[in-house]
Scaffold this active site. Structure first.
Site, PDB file in Angstrom:
ATOM      1  N   GLU A  91       0.485  -1.394  -0.292  1.00 28.86           N
ATOM      2  CA  GLU A  91      -0.437  -2.178  -0.412  1.00 28.86           C
ATOM      3  C   GLU A  91       0.526  -3.568  -0.905  1.00 28.86           C
ATOM      4  O   GLU A  91       0.805  -3.915  -1.951  1.00 28.86           O
ATOM      5  CB  GLU A  91      -2.114  -1.980  -1.001  1.00 28.86           C
ATOM      6  CG  GLU A  91      -2.519  -2.843   0.008  1.00 28.86           C
ATOM      7  CD  GLU A  91      -2.610  -1.852   1.202  1.00 28.86           C
ATOM      8  OE1 GLU A  91      -2.291  -2.170   1.936  1.00 28.86           O
ATOM      9  OE2 GLU A  91      -3.417  -0.806   1.983  1.00 28.86           O
ATOM     10  N   HIS A  92      -0.102  -4.164   0.173  1.00 27.54           N
ATOM     11  CA  HIS A  92       1.102  -5.702  -0.436  1.00 27.54           C
ATOM     12  C   HIS A  92       3.005  -5.376  -0.785  1.00 27.54           C
ATOM     13  O   HIS A  92       2.843  -6.657  -1.983  1.00 27.54           O
ATOM     14  CB  HIS A  92       0.394  -6.742  -1.450  1.00 27.54           C
ATOM     15  CG  HIS A  92      -1.199  -7.047  -1.091  1.00 27.54           C
ATOM     16  ND1 HIS A  92      -1.331  -8.391   0.259  1.00 27.54           N
ATOM     17  CD2 HIS A  92      -2.922  -6.456  -1.150  1.00 27.54           C
ATOM     18  CE1 HIS A  92      -2.230  -7.833   0.136  1.00 27.54           C
ATOM     19  NE2 HIS A  92      -3.727  -7.243  -0.080  1.00 27.54           N
ATOM     20  N   THR A  93       2.923  -3.762  -0.247  1.00 28.92           N
ATOM     21  CA  THR A  93       4.889  -4.626  -0.366  1.00 28.92           C
ATOM     22  C   THR A  93       5.196  -5.654   0.901  1.00 28.92           C
ATOM     23  O   THR A  93       6.574  -5.001   0.638  1.00 28.92           O
ATOM     24  CB  THR A  93       4.490  -2.840  -0.286  1.00 28.92           C
ATOM     25  OG1 THR A  93       4.168  -1.944   0.511  1.00 28.92           O
ATOM     26  CG2 THR A  93       3.848  -2.733  -1.781  1.00 28.92           C
ATOM     27  N   GLY A 121     -13.267  -7.147  11.632  1.00 26.61           N
ATOM     28  CA  GLY A 121     -12.518  -7.598  10.831  1.00 26.61           C
ATOM     29  C   GLY A 121     -12.553  -7.105   9.183  1.00 26.61           C
ATOM     30  O   GLY A 121     -13.637  -7.721   8.384  1.00 26.61           O
ATOM     31  N   GLY A 167      -9.907  -4.810   8.209  1.00 28.18           N
ATOM     32  CA  GLY A 167      -8.970  -4.649   7.843  1.00 28.18           C
ATOM     33  C   GLY A 167      -8.266  -3.305   8.243  1.00 28.18           C
ATOM     34  O   GLY A 167      -7.104  -2.749   7.962  1.00 28.18           O
ATOM     35  N   SER A 216      -6.846  -4.984  14.538  1.00 30.79           N
ATOM     36  CA  SER A 216      -7.273  -5.064  14.969  1.00 30.79           C
ATOM     37  C   SER A 216      -6.422  -6.540  15.930  1.00 30.79           C
ATOM     38  O   SER A 216      -6.469  -6.721  17.016  1.00 30.79           O
ATOM     39  CB  SER A 216      -8.619  -5.037  15.147  1.00 30.79           C
ATOM     40  OG  SER A 216      -8.950  -6.193  13.868  1.00 30.79           O
ATOM     41  N   ASP A 256       1.549  -4.152   9.770  1.00 32.65           N
ATOM     42  CA  ASP A 256       0.199  -3.752  10.588  1.00 32.65           C
ATOM     43  C   ASP A 256       0.625  -3.770  12.467  1.00 32.65           C
ATOM     44  O   ASP A 256       0.187  -2.904  13.506  1.00 32.65           O
ATOM     45  CB  ASP A 256      -1.160  -5.288  10.950  1.00 32.65           C
ATOM     46  CG  ASP A 256      -1.028  -4.785   9.295  1.00 32.65           C
ATOM     47  OD1 ASP A 256      -1.037  -4.181   8.330  1.00 32.65           O
ATOM     48  OD2 ASP A 256      -1.778  -5.691   9.931  1.00 32.65           O
TER      49      ASP A 256
HETATM   50  C1  GLA Z   1      -2.316  -7.131   5.936  1.00 33.53           C
HETATM   51  C2  GLA Z   1      -1.511  -8.104   6.701  1.00 33.53           C
HETATM   52  C3  GLA Z   1       0.314  -6.835   6.114  1.00 33.53           C
HETATM   53  C4  GLA Z   1      -0.080  -6.594   4.690  1.00 33.53           C
HETATM   54  C5  GLA Z   1      -1.678  -5.754   4.380  1.00 33.53           C
HETATM   55  C6  GLA Z   1      -1.199  -4.967   2.522  1.00 33.53           C
HETATM   56  O1  GLA Z   1      -2.869  -6.182   6.489  1.00 33.53           O
HETATM   57  O2  GLA Z   1      -1.430  -8.281   7.220  1.00 33.53           O
HETATM   58  O3  GLA Z   1       1.205  -7.501   6.462  1.00 33.53           O
HETATM   59  O4  GLA Z   1       0.343  -7.939   3.614  1.00 33.53           O
HETATM   60  O5  GLA Z   1      -2.694  -6.934   4.363  1.00 33.53           O
HETATM   61  O6  GLA Z   1      -0.457  -4.346   2.328  1.00 33.53           O
END
Ligand code: GLA
Length: 417
Positions: free
Chosen positions: A63-65, A154, A156, A159, A204
């Site tokens: 996550e957030h990588t 909305g 996460g 969508s 995503d």
């Molecule tokens: C959102 C962003 C992704 C990713 C995640 C965190 O979903 O669209 O690109 O950065 O947050 O992992």
């Protein structure tokens, strides 16, 4: 991120098990009938109607990588967006939302010549995809479409990316983008970055485009190498728990985290370290960075560096069938997102806490950008109902919110339904 999509939530919590998802909303025959009622063209020529689909995703870990050139392990899921459409040769795109009847549209030639001027609302994701496809040299067609969704809005679960990938397939002549799914994902990401104005990474769109029905997909966001990571789905279910909270401050906080990561890279590079992205910081380098980066930036950096390691360890543990290790890695990821990266919320923490106390829940953590939204859980199949009951019984008292518990299956990437 202010995500605007044409979702159809309609998923009331069930009493004794996971919430019901009305997947019949996406039945192609139903969509064709609804399209014919909304668009006379479709009624006149039912043979020309096409239905395209694109799935949402959960991220198992990493996550957030993605915007740090790191590793991610998402799975596309069987909550998705579908567009039933009749192609036209008038260079006009018009879309009706199945859930609300809202209509919006644009001229393709205006979008490709006017650049990134936004219209507002869900249609920006369609127009942004058209813009990015044109920029990439791909052909486009007009259409009249009806959009239906089982992805909660909305939440996460991506969508927005699903809307972009469904749009890309709808906009492609012959309903075939004639390009590999990874490149298509990058084009859709460019549309979201440059047109919609959300600085998301690639995860995503990658998941929605390259998903697999047998499990997750590992992506190296630097090399773009990717490979399937099957899940033991005979024994385990993927369960999403929705906090029922709206995501707060997501756009500003997401961008702030990205900026901190970029600042950390600039500081380290200025000191002569060979660091182009946080991907280049090794766990062994971390201790030496304590005095170099301010405390908050150091913690952000530590999360990213250690999360990349956890992705590799999770893939290895899944390969060995070591589910206890997967559980520990999910727990460590959640704690790091809560304490170091500070993107969790009391609601997400409560869901993870409740799930962690249920026998048969193998692994639980928040998924996606954070600040609300959902957790992802790997759960022994015979424990899914117990988890649902426990969440529905304890979570409202702890948070004042109504959760949803959704059992999902991994799904194939976007295409013709
Ligand atoms: C959102 C962003 C992704 C990713 C995640 C965190 O979903 O669209 O690109 O950065 O947050 O992992």
């Amino acid at each position: 991120m202010a995500r605007t999509t044409g979702d159809a939530p309609a998923m009331p919590p069930g009493a004794g098990g996971p919430s019901a998802v009305d997947r019949s909303l996406l039945d192609p025959a139903r969509l064709r009938a609804r399209l014919a009622a909304a668009v006379p063209l479709a009624a006149a020529d039912p043979g020309s109607v096409v239905v395209v689909r694109a799935p949402g995703r959960v991220n198992l870990i990493g996550e957030h990588t993605d915007y740090n050139d790191g590793l991610v392990l998402p799975a596309a899921i069987d909550l998705e967006i579908r567009i039933a459409l009749v192609p036209t040769d008038d260079r006009r795109v018009e879309v009706v939302l199945d859930a609300t009847g809202e209509r919006a549209g644009f001229d393709l030639d205006e979008v490709v010549t006017a650049g990134t001027a936004r219209r507002g609302g869900f249609i920006d994701y369609v127009a942004g995809t058209a813009w990015a496809m044109h920029e990439a040299g791909l052909p486009l067609r007009g259409f009249r479409g009806l959009l239906a969704s089982t992805l909660p809005q909305g939440s996460g679960l991506s969508s927005s990316a699903a809307l972009e990938l469904a749009s890309a397939w709808a906009l492609s002549p012959a309903s075939d983008p004639a390009i590999d799914p990874l490149t298509l994902a990058r084009i859709c990401q460019r549309g979201e970055n440059a047109y919609v104005g959300v600085a998301c990474g690639l995860m995503d769109q990658f998941a929605s485009s390259c998903g697999r029905a047998d499990g997750a997909v590992l992506l190296d966001c630097r090399s773009l190498d990717h490979r399937a990571v099957p899940l033991p789905l005979d024994d385990l279910a993927v369960v999403v728990c929705h906090t029922g909270s709206t995501r707060k401050l997501q756009a500003s906080e997401y961008n702030a985290r990205r900026a901190q990561c970029e600042r950390a890279v600039a500081v380290l590079a200025a000191r002569g370290l060979p660091v182009r992205a946080l991907r280049d910081v090794t766990p062994g380098m971390l201790d030496g960075l304590r005095g170099v980066l301010d405390d908050e930036t150091f913690r952000r950096c530590a999360h990213v560096v250690e999360e990349d390691v956890r992705v590799e360890e999770t893939v290895a543990a899944l390969g060995h069938g070591d589910l206890a290790a997967v559980g520990r890695l999910f727990a460590a990821s959640h704690a790091s997102l809560r304490d170091l990266y500070e993107v969790s919320s009391p609601e997400l923490d409560a869901l993870v806490d409740i799930a962690s106390g249920v026998p048969g829940v193998v692994a639980a953590r928040m998924t996606g950008a954070g600040f609300g939204g959902c957790t992802v859980n790997l759960v022994r199949r015979d424990a899914v109902d117990v988890l649902a009951r426990e969440v529905l019984a304890s979570y409202p008292a702890r948070t004042g919110l109504v959760p949803r518990v959704l059992a999902v299956d991994p799904a194939a990437g976007a295409g013709v339904a």
